[in-house]
Write an enzyme that holds these catalytic residues in place. Structure first.
Site, short mmCIF file in Angstrom:
data_model
loop_
_atom_site.label_atom_id
_atom_site.label_comp_id
_atom_site.label_asym_id
_atom_site.label_seq_id
_atom_site.Cartn_x
_atom_site.Cartn_y
_atom_site.Cartn_z
N HIS A 9 -9.79 10.52 -0.67
CA HIS A 9 -10.86 10.44 -1.05
C HIS A 9 -11.11 9.63 -2.50
O HIS A 9 -11.46 9.29 -3.53
CB HIS A 9 -11.44 11.53 -2.20
CG HIS A 9 -9.95 12.97 -2.08
ND1 HIS A 9 -8.97 13.14 -1.56
CD2 HIS A 9 -10.37 12.88 -3.30
CE1 HIS A 9 -8.53 13.87 -2.44
NE2 HIS A 9 -8.87 13.67 -3.21
N CYS A 65 -5.69 4.98 -3.13
CA CYS A 65 -5.48 6.71 -3.78
C CYS A 65 -5.77 6.62 -4.92
O CYS A 65 -6.09 5.55 -5.78
CB CYS A 65 -4.26 7.01 -3.49
SG CYS A 65 -2.54 6.97 -3.98
N HIS A 98 8.61 -12.49 -2.61
CA HIS A 98 10.07 -12.68 -2.56
C HIS A 98 10.52 -11.35 -1.74
O HIS A 98 12.08 -11.48 -1.14
CB HIS A 98 10.56 -12.12 -4.20
CG HIS A 98 9.99 -13.00 -4.56
ND1 HIS A 98 11.30 -13.29 -6.08
CD2 HIS A 98 9.57 -14.37 -5.56
CE1 HIS A 98 10.95 -14.71 -6.74
NE2 HIS A 98 10.22 -14.58 -6.19
C1 RB5 Z 1 -6.15 12.72 -4.98
O1 RB5 Z 1 -6.62 13.63 -6.01
C2 RB5 Z 1 -5.50 12.14 -5.44
O2 RB5 Z 1 -4.21 13.55 -6.14
C3 RB5 Z 1 -4.52 11.06 -4.89
O3 RB5 Z 1 -5.45 10.11 -4.91
C4 RB5 Z 1 -3.23 10.62 -5.02
O4 RB5 Z 1 -3.97 9.55 -6.38
C5 RB5 Z 1 -2.40 10.34 -5.34
O5 RB5 Z 1 -0.89 9.62 -5.75
#
Ligand code: RB5
Length: 157
Positions: A9, A65, A98
């Protein structure tokens, strides 16, 4: 190339734009989800992205992420994966040239959209050079992976 694209998310806000750029560069997307901003767990998506590489369902992967960190740590647990968090264009192409990096990880909470898309293009346009010194170092990485997976460092004697 077939590019696996996955996110949690935290990475979801960047996903559609990244997919657009990947397609506009002539590549095929293997969509690994997630498909909404509902909270999910990044290890699940790091694993799925890593498996897409290990099973040769994709040539490379782009994983998103919040920070890029969690999903890269998860993906790197899968043998054959060389994932790196890149928040600049130099690392994104040099990592491929590399180190034969095959997974690009981005933190959607860290980089703005315009920079993220340039990073994606740098990654996609780069090719591993296979120069002798890089091939030697890559062989050493693969040997570390082989030994780690053999259990020789963790088995009680
Ligand atoms: C989600 O809140 C967050 O912890 C995840 O997306 C990421 O940043 C983890 O490394």
């Amino acid at each position: 190339m077939r590019i696996a694209l996955g996110c949690d998310h935290g990475g979801f806000p960047l996903k559609a734009k990244v997919a657009e750029v990947v397609k506009s560069c002539g590549h095929e997307i293997v969509d690994l989800g997630t498909d909404s901003s509902c909270s999910v767990d990044y290890p699940d998506y790091g694993l799925t992205g890593g498996l897409a590489i290990a099973r040769r369902e994709a040539d490379r992967a782009i994983l998103l992420c919040g920070s890029g960190i969690g999903i890269s740590v998860a993906a790197n647990k899968v043998p054959g994966v060389r994932a790196g968090v890149c928040h600049d264009t130099y690392s994104a192409h040099q990592g491929v040239e590399h180190d034969d990096m095959n997974v690009l990880c981005l933190g959607a909470r860290i980089v703005g959209e315009a920079l993220a898309l340039e990073i994606v293009q740098s990654f996609l346009n780069a090719r591993y050079t296979n120069e002798e010194r890089h091939a030697r170092r890559l062989a050493k990485l693969l040997e570390i992976e082989r030994r780690a997976n053999s259990g020789e460092w963790t088995q009680a004697s």
